[in-house]
Design an enzyme around this catalytic site. Structure first.
Site, PDB file in Angstrom:
ATOM      1  N   GLY A 205       1.038  -1.012   0.543  1.00  0.00           N
ATOM      2  CA  GLY A 205       0.596  -0.047   0.478  1.00  0.00           C
ATOM      3  C   GLY A 205       1.195   1.835   0.395  1.00  0.00           C
ATOM      4  N   ASN A 206       0.006   2.662   0.167  1.00  0.00           N
ATOM      5  CA  ASN A 206       1.150   3.980   0.472  1.00  0.00           C
ATOM      6  C   ASN A 206       0.179   4.766   1.153  1.00  0.00           C
ATOM      7  OD1 ASN A 206      -0.897   5.580  -0.758  1.00  0.00           O
ATOM      8  ND2 ASN A 206      -1.102   4.320  -2.585  1.00  0.00           N
ATOM      9  N   ARG A 207       1.280   5.589   1.858  1.00  0.00           N
ATOM     10  CA  ARG A 207      -0.113   6.453   2.161  1.00  0.00           C
ATOM     11  C   ARG A 207      -0.679   7.447   2.010  1.00  0.00           C
ATOM     12  NH1 ARG A 207       4.196   5.492   7.387  1.00  0.00           N
ATOM     13  NH2 ARG A 207       5.885   4.995   5.683  1.00  0.00           N
ATOM     14  N   SER A 208      -1.205   7.021   0.887  1.00  0.00           N
ATOM     15  CA  SER A 208      -2.283   8.073   0.603  1.00  0.00           C
ATOM     16  C   SER A 208      -3.911   8.325   1.909  1.00  0.00           C
ATOM     17  CB  SER A 208      -2.781   8.611  -0.460  1.00  0.00           C
ATOM     18  OG  SER A 208      -3.737   8.249  -1.046  1.00  0.00           O
ATOM     19  N   ALA A 271      -3.581   7.712  -5.091  1.00  0.00           N
ATOM     20  CA  ALA A 271      -1.892   6.969  -5.428  1.00  0.00           C
ATOM     21  C   ALA A 271      -2.098   5.552  -5.664  1.00  0.00           C
ATOM     22  CB  ALA A 271      -1.589   7.659  -4.227  1.00  0.00           C
TER      23      ALA A 271
END
Ligand code: CTP
Length: 394
Positions: A205-208, A271
């Site tokens: 995942g990512n931090r968006s 993102a």
């Protein structure tokens, strides 16, 4: 835009009442005529003299006046908009049941004007089922709720419940007066960070946080557009937004591509993971099995698919960069977008999770515009202003 419009500002007893003086000033700077009504508790936090000095008129504080036998009906009928900021849990509960025992709640009841409510309270009070229900009741009355924000609360506690900034509240009030310039437009916004499953418990995942996309969707609705939000994060509470929730890049691609033909504008703020695991285990990968090798494959390029749609919508892309924004110009060109919004997500106050953003606009013709740090809502307004300009350009 609010020139000559009659605004009643209701102030209740919260520490944020000091910010109401700024709000009165901001509304007047935009040309509104402001009259203030205060509860008794509000006067514990700010004096009537402050508002009298700013607005040029004594605030109404009592149901019975010396000269006017019924100040609340006079004020309620005079108002073109009533804005209550801060709105305590107590006042919200009174408004929900139509209670009119003080000058402020009586003014609201005696008015046909639209009402804007900017709650401010401790997180526990905001989260309480009674408050949730009361806020929903107010939405049912057609009131506009300007959501509280996270931050420092009375007594130094930190959490959600801080009153929205005066400029945000003033924007909301102003939007009620301004013609909805995006009426008739169909817009799609993508938001949040996709999650690409490795096994049933893990993902890439990512931090968006989805906050930027949510702000873009909310501002578009406020300006009269029909909005579809395809999101991999928590959507806003704004009920006028059509929300499709997705998790992976594949799901987002399908949701976006199936609806893109009906869109005039697509803002791709999500993102999206660029890579996903080739296979997803159906059971949890065990430590005892040793260090796993996870083979990655590309995810669909959602923006590219949007670009290939005929006729294609106006496309706004985002570029999450770390460090220099110099790559943004070539990225805008490579992606064929009409506008690329670039930000340095590694910079303090900008990017993932923050309430603010410092952005660079790169237009399709290569021209660039840099902005100072702004709230994400202000960035959203600038994006829509730019899109509306692009639509009218030959
Ligand atoms: N995007 C997309 N589909 C993907 C990846 C990204 O539609 N699979 C969109 C994003 O929503 C964003 C834009 O493309 O609007 C740019 O995303 P970004 O990750 O900055 O660009 P990339 O092309 O992935 O470049 P980089 O190599 O910098 O990651």
């Amino acid at each position: 835009m609010a020139g000559g419009r009659r605004v009643v500002l209701g102030v209740t007893g919260g520490v944020a009442a000091y910010k109401s003086a700024y709000l009165a000033r901001r509304l007047m700077e935009r040309g509104a005529i402001v009259r203030v009504v205060m509860t008794e508790a509000a006067q514990q936090f700010v004096g009537t003299a402050t508002f009298a000095a700013i607005t040029g008129t004594e605030p109404v504080t009592c149901l019975f006046g010396d000269e006017d036998v019924s100040p609340h009906t006079t004020l309620g009928q005079w108002a073109e908009v009533i804005v209550i900021a801060p709105a305590t849990a107590s006042t919200i509960s009174k408004l929900a049941v139509g209670e009119s025992s003080n000058a402020l709640t009586a003014t609201v009841l005696a008015s046909r004007a639209p009402v804007v409510v900017a709650p401010a309270m401790h997180t526990e009070m905001w989260d309480h089922p009674a408050t949730r229900r009361n806020v929903e009741t107010l939405r049912g009355h057609g009131y506009t709720i300007v959501e509280p924000e996270p931050g420092i609360l009375a007594g130094g506690d930190v959490g959600i419940g801080r009153m929205a900034e005066p400029v945000t509240i003033a924007d909301t009030v102003e939007a009620l007066f301004s013609a909805p310039d995006m009426a008739g437009l169909n817009v799609m916004v993508t938001a949040g960070g996709t999650r690409e499953p490795i096994d049933p418990v893990r993902y890439i995942g990512n931090r968006s946080s989805g906050k930027m996309g949510n702000a873009i969707a909310e501002v578009a609705v406020a300006r009269g557009a029909k909005v579809l939000l395809v999101t991999a994060a928590e959507p806003p509470e704004e009920t006028a937004i059509e929300v499709v929730t997705v998790e992976t890049a594949d799901e987002m691609a399908e949701a976006v591509w199936s609806r893109i033909p009906e869109m005039d504008v697509a803002v791709m703020a999500a993102a999206v993971a660029d890579f996903k695991p080739l296979t997803t285990g159906s059971s949890k990968i065990r430590r005892a099995e040793g260090i796993p090798e996870i083979e990655l494959v590309e995810t669909p390029d959602i923006l590219k698919g949007v670009h290939e749609t005929e006729p294609r919508p106006i496309i706004v892309g985002f570029a999450a960069e770390t460090g220099s924004l110099d790559a943004a110009v070539s990225k805008a060109k490579a992606k064929g977008v009409d506008l690329l919004v670039a930000n340095d997500v590694a910079k303090e106050g900008s990017g993932f999770g923050s309430e603010t953003n410092e952005v660079r606009f790169v237009f399709g013709d290569g021209s660039v515009r840099d902005f100072d740090l702004m709230s994400k809502r202000e960035v959203a307004s600038e994006i829509w202003d730019a899109v509306m300009n692009l639509r009218t350009e030959p």
